[in-house]
Each structure stands twice: as C-alpha cells, then as structure tokens.
Write a protein that holds these residues in place. Structure first.
Motif: not given
Length: 61
Positions: A7-10, A12-18, A32-39, A57-61
């Motif tokens: 579990s983590t947060e995007c 870009h938008c802070g949406h909770h994702i698995h 991988e694209d965020c299912p909420a904001c598509c970034n 680890q995740i990073q915004a691209e």
C-alpha cells in the motif's frame, strides 16, 4: 510466484493505491500509471534476502 501487496500513495495526487509486487524475478524497476490521475509512477524494489526484507520505493516521473 511470490506476490506481495504494498500500500502506498500516488506521489502526484496522493490517491491511496495498492501495488502487487512479484519478488520471484528479483529486483525490479518499472513504471505504472496511477489509476486516479493517470500520471506515471516509477516503482523500484529490491529483495534483501539476507534480511528477508522487501525494500520498496516510488517516485513521480
């Protein structure tokens, strides 16, 4: 196949994702694209076998 649910947060938008990680292929580095904001989210993980720990680890691209 050894799947881990992380579990983590995007970053870009802070949406909770698995994110489902398959550690049977060793270290991975992919996008991988965020299912909420598509970034794009840069996902990296390393399986530290001696400590039996998954380093994630995740990073915004």
């Amino acid at each position: 196949m050894n799947l881990k649910d992380q579990s983590t947060e995007c970053p870009h938008c802070g949406h909770h994702i698995h994110v489902i990680l398959d550690d049977s292929n060793g270290d991975q580095d992919y996008f991988e694209d965020c299912p909420a904001c598509c970034n794009a989210i840069h996902i990296m993980f390393h399986l530290n076998e001696s400590a039996e720990k998954l380093e994630f680890q995740i990073q915004a691209e």
